[in-house]
Design a protein around this motif. Structure first.
Motif, PDB file in Angstrom:
ATOM      1  N   CYS A 257       7.271  24.784  67.982  1.00  0.00           N
ATOM      2  CA  CYS A 257       6.757  25.679  69.018  1.00  0.00           C
ATOM      3  C   CYS A 257       5.869  26.785  68.435  1.00  0.00           C
ATOM      4  O   CYS A 257       4.862  27.170  69.036  1.00  0.00           O
ATOM      5  N   LYS A 280      -0.534  30.871  80.798  1.00  0.00           N
ATOM      6  CA  LYS A 280       0.278  30.826  79.575  1.00  0.00           C
ATOM      7  C   LYS A 280       1.340  31.916  79.588  1.00  0.00           C
ATOM      8  O   LYS A 280       2.519  31.667  79.275  1.00  0.00           O
ATOM      9  N   LEU A 283       4.141  31.162  82.105  1.00  0.00           N
ATOM     10  CA  LEU A 283       5.075  30.145  81.607  1.00  0.00           C
ATOM     11  C   LEU A 283       6.061  30.753  80.617  1.00  0.00           C
ATOM     12  O   LEU A 283       7.268  30.473  80.661  1.00  0.00           O
ATOM     13  N   ALA A 288       9.476  29.470  78.848  1.00  0.00           N
ATOM     14  CA  ALA A 288       8.887  28.485  77.944  1.00  0.00           C
ATOM     15  C   ALA A 288       8.979  28.985  76.506  1.00  0.00           C
ATOM     16  O   ALA A 288       8.822  30.175  76.230  1.00  0.00           O
ATOM     17  N   THR A 290       6.908  27.971  74.188  1.00  0.00           N
ATOM     18  CA  THR A 290       5.507  28.123  73.790  1.00  0.00           C
ATOM     19  C   THR A 290       4.649  27.636  74.942  1.00  0.00           C
ATOM     20  O   THR A 290       5.141  26.943  75.849  1.00  0.00           O
ATOM     21  N   SER A 291       3.361  27.990  74.933  1.00  0.00           N
ATOM     22  CA  SER A 291       2.451  27.513  75.969  1.00  0.00           C
ATOM     23  C   SER A 291       1.048  27.419  75.385  1.00  0.00           C
ATOM     24  O   SER A 291       0.680  28.168  74.480  1.00  0.00           O
ATOM     25  N   VAL A 300      -2.600  23.712  81.556  1.00  0.00           N
ATOM     26  CA  VAL A 300      -1.836  24.526  80.618  1.00  0.00           C
ATOM     27  C   VAL A 300      -0.387  24.062  80.705  1.00  0.00           C
ATOM     28  O   VAL A 300       0.131  23.842  81.799  1.00  0.00           O
ATOM     29  N   PHE A 301       0.251  23.909  79.551  1.00  0.00           N
ATOM     30  CA  PHE A 301       1.631  23.430  79.549  1.00  0.00           C
ATOM     31  C   PHE A 301       2.545  24.432  78.854  1.00  0.00           C
ATOM     32  O   PHE A 301       2.125  25.186  77.979  1.00  0.00           O
ATOM     33  N   GLY A 302       3.795  24.417  79.268  1.00  0.00           N
ATOM     34  CA  GLY A 302       4.854  25.156  78.600  1.00  0.00           C
ATOM     35  C   GLY A 302       5.944  24.201  78.188  1.00  0.00           C
ATOM     36  O   GLY A 302       6.249  23.239  78.912  1.00  0.00           O
ATOM     37  N   CYS A 310      12.695  24.527  83.325  1.00  0.00           N
ATOM     38  CA  CYS A 310      11.381  23.915  83.485  1.00  0.00           C
ATOM     39  C   CYS A 310      11.071  23.698  84.963  1.00  0.00           C
ATOM     40  O   CYS A 310       9.967  24.020  85.432  1.00  0.00           O
ATOM     41  N   THR A 324       1.554  21.965  89.931  1.00  0.00           N
ATOM     42  CA  THR A 324       2.431  21.842  88.762  1.00  0.00           C
ATOM     43  C   THR A 324       3.083  20.464  88.699  1.00  0.00           C
ATOM     44  O   THR A 324       3.276  19.793  89.718  1.00  0.00           O
TER      45      THR A 324
END
Length: 330
Positions: A257, A280, A283, A288, A290-291, A300-302, A310, A324
């Motif tokens: 991460c 970011k 999240l 999260a 990390t993002s 953009v993901f977490g 989640c 999402t």
């Protein structure tokens, strides 16, 4: 119906897959295309198959420079996730390639990588039969999640199963390289290091398991424009690819991460960068570990260690301006 023309022990066409064999003798007992014994009973062939086309994330994305051929030298650690399209491939009695898409407004000619992949397979394998492709889309477009490449890889895997089951992953990756830079990765998926244009692959140990909240904002990002902007900016925060590889090798989730990075984020224009940074931060606020943006965006993901957290993040961030998706590493 498939059949073989036999003169003594000489087969001119495989009785199972119908592929031409030329004159082969008694010592050649198996078809080199489908791998079946030539004298085995002929079964009714499978003519249709449905396979999942898994999306991908970039855990790292680094651009090492521009090459003489105009492409950029890439170094990326990529991961498949459970969000997927469904791809059904059917062999037909006609000629040509037909494509239908449900769930997205996409072209059905060779601008669609699924059609381009089928064409590449036919040319490489000298296959002239008809092919029907039906796509059910779930992976968002213009997202950096390789939706088109995943569909193309799924078509190639399906055609291998239907036409030439003994074809290796390596050969399928060679065929796929002419279709798109991310398609070779999508053939095998999992966790891989991608270099060159993305076609030079090293299979890694499976990454530690994470749940993924993927957020697609309501704007696309032009990949060619982003590459052009990268050439004009100074990258100050590059991913430590070696550290990421070591984290995956040792199953170290925290270090993984800590090393998630995408240099494309530094090439975004002001408004886009602000929107990406806001997602970011949101999240991270929802738990999260990390993002980051994946690929050339705009998703953009977490990464989450807890599935319930989640899902809560996805539910909280879903809205008019953000769609999402909840997934996990596969």
């Amino acid at each position: 119906m498939l059949f073989a023309i036999v003169i003594g022990v000489l087969y001119y066409r495989c009785p199972h897959c119908g592929r031409p064999l030329g004159r082969i003798g008694e010592g050649s007992a198996y078809c080199p295309h489908c791998g079946k014994a030539l004298n085995a009973p002929v079964e009714e062939p499978v003519r249709s198959i449905t396979v999942p086309a898994y999306a991908k994330l970039n855990l790292t994305l680094d651009i090492l420079g521009k090459r003489d051929d105009g492409y950029h030298e890439m170094q990326m650690v990529m991961q498949t996730v459970s969000l997927h399209d469904d791809v059904t491939v059917t062999l037909t009695d006609g000629k040509g390639i037909i494509c239908r898409v449900d769930g997205a407004a996409l072209p059905c000619d060779e601008r669609n990588l699924a059609v381009k992949a089928a064409r590449a397979f036919c040319e490489a394998m000298d296959y002239g039969g008809g092919i029907d492709i039906a796509l059910i889309k779930r992976i968002p477009s213009e997202a950096g999640m390789a939706g088109g490449s995943a569909d193309a890889a799924a078509v190639l895997r399906a055609l291998r199963e239907l036409v030439s089951p003994t074809l290796t992953d390596e050969r399928l990756e060679q065929i796929s390289a002419s279709v798109g830079s991310d398609v070779p990765f999508c053939i095998r998926g999992g966790t891989q290091l991608a270099e060159g244009r993305g076609e030079k692959l090293t299979v890694l140990k499976p990454a530690p398991r994470f749940f993924v909240a993927a957020c697609k904002p309501d704007f696309p990002i032009s990949t060619p424009a982003l590459f052009a902007r990268v050439d004009g900016v100074t990258i100050t925060d590059r991913p430590d690819t070696d550290a990421m590889l070591a984290a995956i090798e040792h199953g170290d989730a925290d270090t993984l991460c800590a090393n998630v990075r995408n240099v494309f984020e530094q090439a975004l224009d002001g408004e886009q960068r602000e929107r990406i940074e806001t997602i970011k931060c949101d999240l991270l606020a929802y738990g999260a570990k990390t993002s980051a943006m994946t690929g050339s965006g705009s998703v953009v993901f977490g990464l989450f260690s807890d599935k319930a957290a989640c899902r809560r993040a996805c539910e909280a961030l879903q809205g008019e301006c953000i769609k999402t998706f909840c997934a996990e590493f596969v």
